[in-house]
Design a protein around this motif. Structure first.
Motif, PDB file in Angstrom:
ATOM      1  N   ASP A 160      -1.521 -13.634  -7.451  1.00 51.69           N
ATOM      2  CA  ASP A 160      -0.542 -13.436  -8.510  1.00 51.69           C
ATOM      3  C   ASP A 160      -0.980 -12.345  -9.466  1.00 51.69           C
ATOM      4  O   ASP A 160      -0.192 -11.840 -10.255  1.00 51.69           O
ATOM      5  CB  ASP A 160      -0.334 -14.733  -9.291  1.00 51.69           C
ATOM      6  N   LEU A 161      -2.272 -11.987  -9.429  1.00 50.11           N
ATOM      7  CA  LEU A 161      -2.786 -11.013 -10.366  1.00 50.11           C
ATOM      8  C   LEU A 161      -2.655  -9.588  -9.853  1.00 50.11           C
ATOM      9  O   LEU A 161      -2.702  -8.640 -10.613  1.00 50.11           O
ATOM     10  CB  LEU A 161      -4.276 -11.311 -10.664  1.00 50.11           C
ATOM     11  N   VAL A 162      -2.512  -9.450  -8.535  1.00 49.56           N
ATOM     12  CA  VAL A 162      -2.450  -8.122  -7.931  1.00 49.56           C
ATOM     13  C   VAL A 162      -1.011  -7.829  -7.540  1.00 49.56           C
ATOM     14  O   VAL A 162      -0.421  -8.561  -6.754  1.00 49.56           O
ATOM     15  CB  VAL A 162      -3.368  -8.030  -6.698  1.00 49.56           C
ATOM     16  N   LYS A 163      -0.448  -6.772  -8.066  1.00 49.49           N
ATOM     17  CA  LYS A 163       0.926  -6.417  -7.774  1.00 49.49           C
ATOM     18  C   LYS A 163       0.996  -5.531  -6.534  1.00 49.49           C
ATOM     19  O   LYS A 163       0.094  -4.748  -6.250  1.00 49.49           O
ATOM     20  CB  LYS A 163       1.536  -5.659  -8.965  1.00 49.49           C
ATOM     21  N   ALA A 164       2.090  -5.664  -5.788  1.00 47.98           N
ATOM     22  CA  ALA A 164       2.262  -4.891  -4.565  1.00 47.98           C
ATOM     23  C   ALA A 164       2.432  -3.410  -4.884  1.00 47.98           C
ATOM     24  O   ALA A 164       3.286  -3.027  -5.682  1.00 47.98           O
ATOM     25  CB  ALA A 164       3.475  -5.413  -3.789  1.00 47.98           C
ATOM     26  N   THR A 165       1.619  -2.578  -4.263  1.00 40.87           N
ATOM     27  CA  THR A 165       1.696  -1.127  -4.449  1.00 40.87           C
ATOM     28  C   THR A 165       1.772  -0.465  -3.088  1.00 40.87           C
ATOM     29  O   THR A 165       1.657  -1.116  -2.049  1.00 40.87           O
ATOM     30  CB  THR A 165       0.460  -0.609  -5.203  1.00 40.87           C
ATOM     31  N   GLY A 166       1.925   0.848  -3.082  1.00 38.03           N
ATOM     32  CA  GLY A 166       1.901   1.600  -1.835  1.00 38.03           C
ATOM     33  C   GLY A 166       2.905   1.099  -0.825  1.00 38.03           C
ATOM     34  O   GLY A 166       4.083   0.888  -1.133  1.00 38.03           O
ATOM     35  N   LYS A 167       2.429   0.867   0.408  1.00 38.23           N
ATOM     36  CA  LYS A 167       3.319   0.425   1.479  1.00 38.23           C
ATOM     37  C   LYS A 167       3.900  -0.948   1.190  1.00 38.23           C
ATOM     38  O   LYS A 167       5.057  -1.225   1.521  1.00 38.23           O
ATOM     39  CB  LYS A 167       2.552   0.412   2.805  1.00 38.23           C
ATOM     40  N   ALA A 168       3.091  -1.824   0.575  1.00 31.25           N
ATOM     41  CA  ALA A 168       3.596  -3.160   0.238  1.00 31.25           C
ATOM     42  C   ALA A 168       4.778  -3.054  -0.722  1.00 31.25           C
ATOM     43  O   ALA A 168       5.804  -3.704  -0.540  1.00 31.25           O
ATOM     44  CB  ALA A 168       2.474  -3.994  -0.383  1.00 31.25           C
ATOM     45  N   GLY A 169       4.628  -2.229  -1.760  1.00 31.16           N
ATOM     46  CA  GLY A 169       5.715  -2.036  -2.707  1.00 31.16           C
ATOM     47  C   GLY A 169       6.937  -1.411  -2.058  1.00 31.16           C
ATOM     48  O   GLY A 169       8.078  -1.787  -2.356  1.00 31.16           O
ATOM     49  N   PHE A 170       6.701  -0.463  -1.153  1.00 26.49           N
ATOM     50  CA  PHE A 170       7.806   0.217  -0.470  1.00 26.49           C
ATOM     51  C   PHE A 170       8.622  -0.764   0.370  1.00 26.49           C
ATOM     52  O   PHE A 170       9.857  -0.764   0.334  1.00 26.49           O
ATOM     53  CB  PHE A 170       7.265   1.342   0.407  1.00 26.49           C
ATOM     54  N   PHE A 171       7.931  -1.637   1.109  1.00 28.43           N
ATOM     55  CA  PHE A 171       8.655  -2.573   1.968  1.00 28.43           C
ATOM     56  C   PHE A 171       9.338  -3.666   1.157  1.00 28.43           C
ATOM     57  O   PHE A 171      10.397  -4.167   1.549  1.00 28.43           O
ATOM     58  CB  PHE A 171       7.716  -3.166   3.019  1.00 28.43           C
ATOM     59  N   LEU A 172       8.750  -4.041   0.027  1.00 32.92           N
ATOM     60  CA  LEU A 172       9.456  -4.955  -0.865  1.00 32.92           C
ATOM     61  C   LEU A 172      10.708  -4.292  -1.432  1.00 32.92           C
ATOM     62  O   LEU A 172      11.737  -4.937  -1.622  1.00 32.92           O
ATOM     63  CB  LEU A 172       8.533  -5.407  -2.000  1.00 32.92           C
ATOM     64  N   PHE A 173      10.614  -2.984  -1.698  1.00 33.32           N
ATOM     65  CA  PHE A 173      11.779  -2.221  -2.160  1.00 33.32           C
ATOM     66  C   PHE A 173      12.883  -2.241  -1.096  1.00 33.32           C
ATOM     67  O   PHE A 173      14.056  -2.483  -1.402  1.00 33.32           O
ATOM     68  CB  PHE A 173      11.362  -0.780  -2.478  1.00 33.32           C
ATOM     69  N   LEU A 174      12.502  -1.990   0.161  1.00 33.28           N
ATOM     70  CA  LEU A 174      13.479  -2.038   1.257  1.00 33.28           C
ATOM     71  C   LEU A 174      14.089  -3.427   1.374  1.00 33.28           C
ATOM     72  O   LEU A 174      15.297  -3.576   1.591  1.00 33.28           O
ATOM     73  CB  LEU A 174      12.810  -1.657   2.583  1.00 33.28           C
ATOM     74  N   TYR A 175      13.235  -4.435   1.235  1.00 37.61           N
ATOM     75  CA  TYR A 175      13.708  -5.813   1.306  1.00 37.61           C
ATOM     76  C   TYR A 175      14.762  -6.084   0.242  1.00 37.61           C
ATOM     77  O   TYR A 175      15.812  -6.675   0.522  1.00 37.61           O
ATOM     78  CB  TYR A 175      12.508  -6.746   1.132  1.00 37.61           C
ATOM     79  N   LEU A 176      14.518  -5.631  -0.972  1.00 36.61           N
ATOM     80  CA  LEU A 176      15.478  -5.833  -2.060  1.00 36.61           C
ATOM     81  C   LEU A 176      16.781  -5.093  -1.798  1.00 36.61           C
ATOM     82  O   LEU A 176      17.864  -5.600  -2.124  1.00 36.61           O
ATOM     83  CB  LEU A 176      14.866  -5.366  -3.384  1.00 36.61           C
ATOM     84  N   GLU A 177      16.698  -3.896  -1.220  1.00 35.40           N
ATOM     85  CA  GLU A 177      17.917  -3.126  -0.945  1.00 35.40           C
ATOM     86  C   GLU A 177      18.780  -3.815   0.108  1.00 35.40           C
ATOM     87  O   GLU A 177      20.006  -3.906  -0.038  1.00 35.40           O
ATOM     88  CB  GLU A 177      17.550  -1.705  -0.495  1.00 35.40           C
ATOM     89  N   VAL A 178      18.151  -4.295   1.181  1.00 36.89           N
ATOM     90  CA  VAL A 178      18.909  -5.003   2.212  1.00 36.89           C
ATOM     91  C   VAL A 178      19.461  -6.307   1.653  1.00 36.89           C
ATOM     92  O   VAL A 178      20.592  -6.715   1.951  1.00 36.89           O
ATOM     93  CB  VAL A 178      18.028  -5.273   3.449  1.00 36.89           C
ATOM     94  N   LEU A 179      18.661  -6.965   0.817  1.00 35.60           N
ATOM     95  CA  LEU A 179      19.108  -8.203   0.186  1.00 35.60           C
ATOM     96  C   LEU A 179      20.327  -7.949  -0.691  1.00 35.60           C
ATOM     97  O   LEU A 179      21.315  -8.699  -0.646  1.00 35.60           O
ATOM     98  CB  LEU A 179      17.966  -8.791  -0.647  1.00 35.60           C
ATOM     99  N   ASP A 180      20.284  -6.885  -1.479  1.00 38.76           N
ATOM    100  CA  ASP A 180      21.421  -6.543  -2.337  1.00 38.76           C
ATOM    101  C   ASP A 180      22.658  -6.242  -1.496  1.00 38.76           C
ATOM    102  O   ASP A 180      23.767  -6.624  -1.852  1.00 38.76           O
ATOM    103  CB  ASP A 180      21.083  -5.332  -3.209  1.00 38.76           C
ATOM    104  N   ALA A 181      22.441  -5.558  -0.366  1.00 36.69           N
ATOM    105  CA  ALA A 181      23.563  -5.254   0.522  1.00 36.69           C
ATOM    106  C   ALA A 181      24.204  -6.541   1.033  1.00 36.69           C
ATOM    107  O   ALA A 181      25.432  -6.670   1.062  1.00 36.69           O
ATOM    108  CB  ALA A 181      23.090  -4.394   1.692  1.00 36.69           C
TER     109      ALA A 181
END
Length: 366
Positions: free
Chosen positions: A228-249
């Motif tokens: 919980d202390l480490v936030k997703a960055t780099g590729k992890a953040g990118f794929f979470l971003f993609l996940y949110l976009e598909v989810l919003d769609a």
């Protein structure tokens, strides 16, 4: 803080309503306002889920989603997406599809005088495959949540047995796949069965791929669990971003289709659903993250996922049966409202128990 978070959404709302008034007069203004309210009511569960994912992302990726991601949501899903469906399903080029959207047949007819279908008709005809894709994506999201063991449960009498059943590997895929077969067999029209199966399967594949990629790059702590202390960055953040976009769609499908029950004008839809609705969903998401609301009201995430499960069922059933958009919105609001109320009751009980524990012991005299 509230004014800072919701101020931009308020400004965008006023500007959008003014543009709608100038574009189509008082009727367009009213339709634009209705669509904005519709989108917010349908997407409140979307904002809660967005907040749960955003909390795992670094500040950089949070800003990317709240800027670039919102632009994609506004212009991509609420404007380009309906046009793209018409391009693909009707075989029209983008220019013709846009012309068809901006010039509907008179008296809101479903076809023109020459027998060619209207933009609204073409989009409505594509509803089964849209609902199958979005319904299966959201169904897997709900099932993976509900089959996972959690320290805190809301509807414990139901969630705990489901979590135990979830120990069976890939149970969510089995349940979702079985549901898709049943929907295609008993709900979809005969000429739409193959299309529904293909679209639903694509929705499942999309969820598994995006969720799997996000998990692959998820940062873990020294004990092997998500930190919980480490936030997703780099590729992890990118794929979470993609996940949110598909989810919003996936969340947007019911709103976009439902909007055509109110108006087929793509400009009004873009103003109401896109600018007003999407901006308020963004503001609600930011508010939930900044205030730590999900940590304070611990059942909200549960309520949002149950709302997602209900929305998935509604989308799949709507393949063969029309369901009023008001019902869709009320179901989501009811689940989240109940979860919020349950969270308040839980917090009060915990507060009362702590007060009892902290009371000083009274030594009897004599």
């Amino acid at each position: 803080m509230v004014l800072r978070i919701f101020g931009l959404s308020g400004v965008v709302t006023v500007v959008s309503l003014v543009v709608a008034l100038l574009y189509g007069g008082p009727e367009a203004l009213i339709l634009c306002a209705i669509l904005g309210i519709l989108e917010v009511s349908l997407s409140f569960d979307n904002a809660v889920i967005n907040a749960t994912v955003l909390e795992r992302m670094s500040e950089f990726w949070q800003k990317i989603f709240l800027t670039v991601g919102v632009l994609i949501a506004v212009f991509g899903m609420r404007l380009v997406f309906p046009l793209a469906i018409v391009w693909i399903t009707a075989g029209l080029n983008p220019a013709d599809a846009l012309d068809l959207a901006l010039n509907p047949p008179p008296d809101d007819a479903s076809h023109f005088a020459d027998g060619s279908p209207s933009y609204e008709t073409l989009l409505t005809d594509a509803h089964p495959q849209i609902a199958a894709f979005g319904g299966m994506f959201l169904a897997l999201l709900f099932l993976n949540f509900i089959f996972d063991e959690r320290e805190i449960t809301w509807l414990s009498w139901l969630e705990k047995p489901l979590a135990k059943a979830g120990k069976l590997d890939m149970l969510s895929v089995v349940v979702a796949g079985s549901g898709l077969v049943l929907i295609a067999e008993f709900v979809a029209a005969d000429d739409k069965r193959a299309t529904v199966l293909a679209a639903g399967l694509l929705g499942m594949i999309t969820y598994i791929a995006v969720d799997g990629l996000g998990s692959m790059f998820h940062t873990e702590d020294l004990e092997g669990g998500p930190s919980d202390l480490v936030k997703a960055t780099g590729k992890a953040g990118f794929f979470l971003f993609l996940y949110l976009e598909v989810l919003d769609a996936s969340f947007s499908f019911d709103g976009v289709i439902g909007a055509f029950a109110i108006t087929s004008d793509p400009i009004i839809i873009a103003l109401g659903l896109g600018l007003i609705g999407a901006m308020f969903v963004r503001s609600i998401t930011v508010y939930l993250v900044r205030r730590g609301t999900l940590q304070e009201y611990v059942y909200l995430e549960h309520g949002a996922h149950w709302a997602i499960g209900a929305l998935a069922v509604i989308l799949l059933v709507s393949i063969g049966v029309h369901i009023n958009e008001i019902i869709t919105g009320l179901v989501g609001v009811a689940f989240i409202g109940a979860a919020f109320a349950s969270s308040i009751i839980r917090n009060r009980r915990e507060g009362d128990s702590k007060e009892v524990e902290n009371e000083p012991e009274v030594t009897p005299v004599g």
